[in-house]
Design an enzyme around this catalytic site. Structure first.
Site, PDB file in Angstrom:
ATOM      1  CE  LYS A 118      -2.800  -7.763   0.546  1.00 29.72           C
ATOM      2  NZ  LYS A 118      -3.123  -6.410   0.944  1.00 29.72           N
ATOM      3  CG  LEU A 152     -12.772  -6.086   9.624  1.00 31.65           C
ATOM      4  CD1 LEU A 152     -13.463  -6.997   8.607  1.00 31.65           C
ATOM      5  CD2 LEU A 152     -13.816  -5.383  10.472  1.00 31.65           C
ATOM      6  CD  GLU A 206      -3.835  -2.113  -5.953  1.00 37.63           C
ATOM      7  OE1 GLU A 206      -3.017  -1.258  -6.346  1.00 37.63           O
ATOM      8  OE2 GLU A 206      -4.104  -2.290  -4.747  1.00 37.63           O
ATOM      9  CG  ASP A 217      -5.287  -8.349  -2.202  1.00 40.50           C
ATOM     10  OD1 ASP A 217      -4.278  -7.855  -1.682  1.00 40.50           O
ATOM     11  OD2 ASP A 217      -6.444  -8.206  -1.747  1.00 40.50           O
ATOM     12  CE  LYS A 221      -6.653  -8.529   1.683  1.00 43.34           C
ATOM     13  NZ  LYS A 221      -7.737  -7.794   1.038  1.00 43.34           N
TER      14      LYS A 221
HETATM   15  N1  LIG Z   1      -5.109   1.240   0.524  1.00 51.48           N
HETATM   16  C1  LIG Z   1      -5.768   0.389   1.327  1.00 51.48           C
HETATM   17  O1  LIG Z   1      -6.977   0.511   1.587  1.00 51.48           O
HETATM   18  C2  LIG Z   1      -5.028  -0.759   1.974  1.00 51.48           C
HETATM   19  C3  LIG Z   1      -5.706  -1.630   2.851  1.00 51.48           C
HETATM   20  C4  LIG Z   1      -4.986  -2.665   3.481  1.00 51.48           C
HETATM   21  C5  LIG Z   1      -3.637  -2.819   3.214  1.00 51.48           C
HETATM   22  N2  LIG Z   1      -3.020  -1.990   2.311  1.00 51.48           N
HETATM   23  C6  LIG Z   1      -1.605  -2.194   2.066  1.00 51.48           C
HETATM   24  O2  LIG Z   1      -0.904  -1.053   2.584  1.00 51.48           O
HETATM   25  C7  LIG Z   1       0.272  -0.819   1.807  1.00 51.48           C
HETATM   26  C8  LIG Z   1       0.248   0.628   1.317  1.00 51.48           C
HETATM   27  O3  LIG Z   1      -0.915   0.832   0.527  1.00 51.48           O
HETATM   28  P1  LIG Z   1      -1.184   2.229  -0.211  1.00 51.48           P
HETATM   29  O4  LIG Z   1      -2.536   2.095  -0.817  1.00 51.48           O
HETATM   30  O5  LIG Z   1      -0.896   3.380   0.708  1.00 51.48           O
HETATM   31  O6  LIG Z   1      -0.040   2.174  -1.350  1.00 51.48           O
HETATM   32  P2  LIG Z   1       0.482   3.324  -2.282  1.00 51.48           P
HETATM   33  O7  LIG Z   1      -0.512   4.444  -2.328  1.00 51.48           O
HETATM   34  O8  LIG Z   1       0.937   2.691  -3.539  1.00 51.48           O
HETATM   35  O9  LIG Z   1       1.785   3.888  -1.504  1.00 51.48           O
HETATM   36  C9  LIG Z   1       2.954   3.165  -1.314  1.00 51.48           C
HETATM   37  C10 LIG Z   1       4.006   4.092  -0.748  1.00 51.48           C
HETATM   38  O10 LIG Z   1       5.180   3.337  -0.459  1.00 51.48           O
HETATM   39  C11 LIG Z   1       6.309   4.103  -0.863  1.00 51.48           C
HETATM   40  N3  LIG Z   1       7.465   3.199  -1.002  1.00 51.48           N
HETATM   41  C12 LIG Z   1       7.596   2.128  -1.792  1.00 51.48           C
HETATM   42  N4  LIG Z   1       8.791   1.530  -1.597  1.00 51.48           N
HETATM   43  C13 LIG Z   1       9.424   2.273  -0.647  1.00 51.48           C
HETATM   44  C14 LIG Z   1      10.699   2.187  -0.017  1.00 51.48           C
HETATM   45  N5  LIG Z   1      11.536   1.199  -0.291  1.00 51.48           N
HETATM   46  N6  LIG Z   1      11.054   3.134   0.883  1.00 51.48           N
HETATM   47  C15 LIG Z   1      10.178   4.125   1.199  1.00 51.48           C
HETATM   48  N7  LIG Z   1       8.950   4.256   0.647  1.00 51.48           N
HETATM   49  C16 LIG Z   1       8.590   3.337  -0.265  1.00 51.48           C
HETATM   50  C17 LIG Z   1       5.853   4.785  -2.126  1.00 51.48           C
HETATM   51  O11 LIG Z   1       6.713   5.852  -2.428  1.00 51.48           O
HETATM   52  P3  LIG Z   1       6.428   6.882  -3.637  1.00 51.48           P
HETATM   53  O12 LIG Z   1       5.263   7.718  -3.176  1.00 51.48           O
HETATM   54  O13 LIG Z   1       7.673   7.655  -3.722  1.00 51.48           O
HETATM   55  O14 LIG Z   1       6.119   6.042  -4.837  1.00 51.48           O
HETATM   56  C18 LIG Z   1       4.451   5.219  -1.694  1.00 51.48           C
HETATM   57  O15 LIG Z   1       4.500   6.433  -0.971  1.00 51.48           O
HETATM   58  C19 LIG Z   1       0.236  -1.845   0.659  1.00 51.48           C
HETATM   59  O16 LIG Z   1       1.045  -2.933   0.992  1.00 51.48           O
HETATM   60  C20 LIG Z   1      -1.234  -2.256   0.599  1.00 51.48           C
HETATM   61  O17 LIG Z   1      -1.414  -3.565   0.075  1.00 51.48           O
HETATM   62  C21 LIG Z   1      -3.675  -0.966   1.716  1.00 51.48           C
END
Ligand SMILES: NC(=O)c1ccc[n+]([C@@H]2O[C@H](COP(=O)([O-])OP(=O)(O)OC[C@H]3O[C@@H](n4cnc5c(N)ncnc54)[C@H](OP(=O)(O)O)[C@@H]3O)[C@@H](O)[C@H]2O)c1
Length: 361
Positions: A118, A152, A206, A217, A221
């Protein structure tokens, strides 16, 4: 290589990035898989790159276990790997502000972007405008359906209504899966802090639950929805009623657990008031006449946002067409699987747009 194949670079191997890789792996050898080729995948510890394609299964195995020692952004490596030819799509599955801030530059270079983050469209208005202008000038496109409601059909519906000449008057919604779960379960039988611990331990919030409870957050949105609806508002124009009392806001991350009890008295009092009126407490975002606010509200039976279960998002849209009875969109608005599916819907859509063909072709 067919010039109809979209060349993909994925940033992020957290819960969403891994779900994207698994979905790509399932598609291998199918008509959907034949339309896409993953050429680059990285987290901050490891980058895997091959112009003839990297195996998503191998990426899903290797990226999470890479060493933590040499962390760095692999954003510019991803852009380099995509080069200058063909249909190029960057998938942003990070929560990285620098990556988000670079999307306009990517789009200016003719690289399409699909993002779950976001921080690109839900922060400053300048950044949002830069993305739109880059798309308009360079014929590139920005896929953001994973950013609100985890895919959605919210942004899609708003855009399609406007494309059909409708004007959006107001939007109201429960847009945080974690806060939806907390307030669906908060009936007075357990202290709110207990529920926060359970939500955190189940992965609904989180690791530091203040990030969810602060309402930031949800601010992002409603900004994304508002801008899509034609209201170009700034982040500070959204009033946010944080649930985090000053005493809890002030403690370090390691002391959060011990201070969660500070939530209990004020929220119990609000719950008692709502229950006395036969209503429920919900954390609601509202946009009305270009003004937006995000706060805890009492919702009474008959309110369009009353209802839903678990981590469901529920959003009501009022427009010329839906003037008295709003359009209601409800469903699971969080989770890695639905978010990854939304990201790859965007990827397929961006490819189809680039080729000027219907999505199914
Ligand atoms: N989880 C959900 O249900 C959900 C739902 C809707 C939207 N989102 C959004 O989706 C995004 C990802 O969520 P998540 O839950 O998967 O987050 P997460 O588990 O914290 O994973 C983030 C990933 O991004 C990597 N990263 C960060 N900076 C980077 C860069 N510059 N180059 C390459 N890789 C990088 C991190 O690397 P490392 O592993 O090395 O730290 C990690 O693998 C977020 O923006 C979140 O708000 C998530």
């Amino acid at each position: 290589m067919s010039d109809k194949v979209a060349r993909l670079a994925l940033l992020g191997s957290g819960t969403v990035g891994i779900a994207v890789l698994r979905r790509l792996a399932e598609w291998q050898g199918t008509p959907l898989g034949d339309r896409l080729r993953l050429e680059f995948a990285a987290n901050t510890r490891l980058a895997l790159s091959d112009p003839s394609g990297v195996d998503p299964v191998r990426c899903a195995d290797l990226l999470p276990i890479a060493s933590h020692v040499h962390r760095r952004s692999h954003r510019s490596d991803a852009i380099k790997a995509l080069g200058k030819d063909g249909i190029r799509i960057l998938i942003d599955a990070t929560a990285d502000a620098d990556t988000a801030a670079n999307h306009a530059a990517c789009l200016s270079a003719g690289i399409h972007v699909a993002t779950a983050c976001k921080l690109a469209a839900g922060t400053s208005l300048d950044q949002w405008r830069a993305i739109r202008e880059a798309c308009a000038r360079n014929g590139s496109a920005f896929g953001d359906r994973a950013t609100v409601g985890a895919g959605l059909p919210l942004l899609r519906s708003i855009r399609e209504l406007r494309a059909g000449g409708d004007r959006i008057h107001a939007i109201a919604g429960i847009m945080s899966g974690s806060l939806a779960w907390l307030f669906h379960n908060f009936d007075g039988s357990r202290p709110f802090s207990d529920l926060v611990r359970e939500a955190r331990d189940s992965g609904f919030t989180e690791p530091d639950p203040r990030e969810d409870l602060s309402g930031e957050d949800v601010r992002r949105k409603i900004l994304i929805l508002a801008r899509a609806a034609g209201f170009e508002i700034e982040s500070h124009q959204v009033d946010v009623g944080s649930l985090v009392p000053p005493g809890l806001a002030a403690v370090s991350a390691s002391d959060v657990d011990a201070s969660l009890f500070l939530l209990d008295a004020p929220l119990s009092a609000q719950l008692a008031e709502a229950q006395f009126l036969g209503c429920s407490l919900r954390f609601v975002a509202r946009l009305d006449g270009g003004k937006a606010r995000v706060q805890l509200e009492k919702l009474c039976p008959g309110d369009p946002l009353h209802g839903g279960a678990g981590t469901d998002n529920r959003v009501a849209i009022w427009s010329d067409r839906y003037r008295n009875q709003p359009l209601i969109i409800q469903g699971p608005g969080a989770g890695a699987e639905v978010t990854a599916a939304a990201l790859l819907d965007d990827v397929l859509h961006l490819r189809a747009l680039a080729l000027g063909i219907p999505l199914a072709a």
